[in-house]
Scaffold this motif. Structure first.
Motif, short mmCIF file in Angstrom:
data_model
loop_
_atom_site.label_atom_id
_atom_site.label_comp_id
_atom_site.label_asym_id
_atom_site.label_seq_id
_atom_site.Cartn_x
_atom_site.Cartn_y
_atom_site.Cartn_z
N ALA A 165 -51.77 9.69 12.69
CA ALA A 165 -50.37 9.45 13.31
C ALA A 165 -49.94 8.04 13.25
O ALA A 165 -48.70 7.65 13.54
CB ALA A 165 -50.76 9.80 14.75
N THR A 166 -50.80 7.04 12.92
CA THR A 166 -50.25 5.56 12.78
C THR A 166 -50.68 5.33 11.51
O THR A 166 -51.66 5.66 10.83
CB THR A 166 -50.95 4.94 13.90
N ALA A 167 -50.42 3.95 11.22
CA ALA A 167 -50.67 3.24 9.90
C ALA A 167 -52.12 2.87 9.91
O ALA A 167 -52.92 2.90 8.78
CB ALA A 167 -49.92 2.10 9.70
N ALA A 168 -52.68 2.75 10.91
CA ALA A 168 -53.90 2.25 11.17
C ALA A 168 -55.05 3.74 10.61
O ALA A 168 -56.02 3.44 10.25
CB ALA A 168 -54.48 1.92 12.41
N LEU A 234 -44.59 14.27 8.45
CA LEU A 234 -43.82 13.09 7.82
C LEU A 234 -42.30 13.54 7.45
O LEU A 234 -41.35 12.48 7.48
CB LEU A 234 -44.61 12.43 6.51
N ASP A 235 -42.17 14.76 7.05
CA ASP A 235 -40.66 15.08 6.55
C ASP A 235 -40.03 14.10 5.67
O ASP A 235 -38.79 13.71 5.91
CB ASP A 235 -39.98 15.39 7.77
N MET A 236 -40.79 13.50 4.63
CA MET A 236 -40.01 12.47 3.75
C MET A 236 -39.43 13.37 2.61
O MET A 236 -39.44 14.55 2.58
CB MET A 236 -41.30 11.64 3.18
N GLY A 237 -39.07 12.76 1.48
CA GLY A 237 -38.25 13.27 0.37
C GLY A 237 -39.08 14.15 -0.30
O GLY A 237 -40.34 14.43 -0.17
N GLN A 238 -38.24 14.98 -0.99
CA GLN A 238 -39.06 16.14 -1.67
C GLN A 238 -39.06 15.96 -3.31
O GLN A 238 -38.48 14.95 -3.89
CB GLN A 238 -37.95 17.51 -1.73
N PRO A 304 -42.75 6.98 14.76
CA PRO A 304 -41.52 6.51 14.13
C PRO A 304 -41.73 5.61 13.25
O PRO A 304 -41.06 5.45 12.25
CB PRO A 304 -40.68 6.25 15.40
N GLU A 305 -42.67 4.29 13.72
CA GLU A 305 -42.89 3.23 12.62
C GLU A 305 -43.50 3.50 11.58
O GLU A 305 -43.24 2.94 10.65
CB GLU A 305 -43.96 2.24 13.75
N LEU A 306 -44.40 4.53 11.65
CA LEU A 306 -45.22 4.75 10.48
C LEU A 306 -44.32 5.65 9.39
O LEU A 306 -44.19 5.25 8.24
CB LEU A 306 -46.44 5.89 10.87
N ARG A 307 -43.38 6.47 10.11
CA ARG A 307 -42.60 7.01 9.08
C ARG A 307 -41.52 6.28 8.31
O ARG A 307 -41.30 6.17 7.20
CB ARG A 307 -41.91 8.29 9.58
N ALA A 308 -40.89 5.49 9.15
CA ALA A 308 -40.01 4.62 8.60
C ALA A 308 -40.72 3.45 7.67
O ALA A 308 -39.96 3.13 6.67
CB ALA A 308 -39.37 3.68 9.94
N ALA A 309 -41.67 2.92 7.99
CA ALA A 309 -42.12 2.24 7.01
C ALA A 309 -42.56 2.82 5.56
O ALA A 309 -42.46 2.30 4.66
CB ALA A 309 -43.86 1.56 7.70
N LEU A 310 -43.06 4.15 5.60
CA LEU A 310 -43.47 4.78 4.40
C LEU A 310 -42.28 5.12 3.66
O LEU A 310 -42.02 5.02 2.51
CB LEU A 310 -44.10 5.99 4.75
#
Length: 362
Positions: A165-168, A234-238, A304-310
């Protein structure tokens, strides 16, 4: 004498009849099955779409053209598909350019923008691959003709034992990843390895990797729910550099009518696949959460911080693609800009008119 002649003629006529009936009919003589290499299993959304394509090809060609599908990488695997198609091992094949470095670099530009809309991405990619000069030139050199597109849908993170859930939570983990997700995950302390999807099950099962970037339909089709407990949404790019190619020699050997049919079906297949992928997302997610054969996957929401950073790191990886394209002699900025404009075009079209399948349901 009359009886003798009759006795000789009847067996001869019967023999001639047997020879005649063993000859193929005109339709049978004209039937051609194209060898189709699919590295995935004969199940799931993509498999159903390929079978739909086979049936449509047969119906619309009047039974003169169809597919002879080989499943599970038995003819060409994910990493050998593009080169094997180029060499004519198959007439058509599912291909992933990232597994054939340097062969279809223009196609890879479609993976550089982080957005998750299946229809927008697939239609932008289809138009790009069938009209962009750099993309067409590269296909010609590779002896491959682009046919149509798949998509993975938005990227998620499949984990064996750890809820991320987090970067850690990523620190020290080994993750199977490709493309822009490699630098994004490594920046958060994970190690990455390159594996094709058919290899992921065993790698997670034996613990050689802790997880994999994935997509809902993949987790179901490859039964990853049997070896993993969590999916971080994460719902990141495809991945859009992922489609069907045809050996150029095969395409040129078709009749003009068959070529026109192939071109027509390529676009229709892409729209068909977009609808199926769009609709399957929520359905497959619900199945994985409810449990399949007693195996359930827990959905995890990232901070939100993890997803935004990725996403930020993944977007920065565009420069890596531009460098690769420049080394291939392409106008990297021009090619990237052309695809970016097509994404904007189809986004505007969707916003104005909705999806094509919306009209069918009204």
């Amino acid at each position: 004498m009359k009886h003798l002649i009759s006795g000789l003629l009847v067996p001869a006529v019967m023999a001639a009849g047997l020879v005649f009936t063993s000859l193929p009919t005109s339709a049978e003589a004209q039937m051609r099955e194209l060898r189709f290499a699919e590295f995935g299993p004969n199940r799931g959304t993509r498999a159903a779409a390929i079978e739909w394509l086979d049936q449509e090809m047969r119906d619309r060609s009047g039974g003169t053209l169809g597919l002879d599908i080989t499943w599970g990488g038995a003819l060409l695997g994910a990493k050998t598909a593009a080169q094997g198609l180029s060499d004519g091992v198959a007439d058509m094949a599912s291909i992933v350019p990232v597994y054939a470095p340097g062969q279809l670099v223009a196609y890879e530009v479609t993976d550089t923008i982080q957005f998750g809309d299946e229809w927008v991405g697939m239609m932008a990619t289809y138009e790009f691959m069938t009209t962009n000069e750099a993309a067409l030139d590269e296909q010609k050199k590779a002896n491959i003709k682009y046919f149509g597109n798949y998509t993975t849908g938005p990227t998620q993170l499949l984990m064996r034992d750890t809820a991320v859930a987090t970067a850690a939570d990523l620190d020290g983990k080994t993750i199977r990843a490709t493309g822009a997700f490699v630098p994004a995950l490594e920046a958060k302390g994970a190690s990455t390895v390159s594996l094709s999807q058919p290899q992921v099950y065993e790698a997670i099962s034996n613990g050689s990797v802790d997880g994999s970037t994935t997509y809902y339909y993949v987790a179901k089709a490859y039964k990853h729910y049997e070896v993993a407990k969590y999916i971080t949404e994460l719902d990141m790019g495809q991945v859009l550099a992922f489609g069907i190619g045809m050996n150029m020699n095969t395409y040129m050997s078709l009749t003009p009518e068959q070529q026109a049919l192939v071109d027509e079906l390529g676009r229709e297949f892409t729209v068909f696949m977009a609808e199926k992928m769009y609709n399957s997302r929520t359905g497959v997610k619900a199945e994985l959460e409810a449990g399949i054969d007693g195996h359930q996957i827990t959905m995890v929401q990232p901070t939100p911080e993890l997803r935004a950073a990725l996403v930020e790191i993944a977007n920065a990886d565009v420069e890596s693609w531009k460098q690769k394209a420049t080394e291939k002699g392409m106008d990297a900025e021009g090619v990237y800009g052309a695809f970016e404009a097509l994404v904007a075009k189809y986004t505007a079209e969707r916003d104005a008119n909705g999806y094509p399948w919306d009209a069918k349901s009204n």
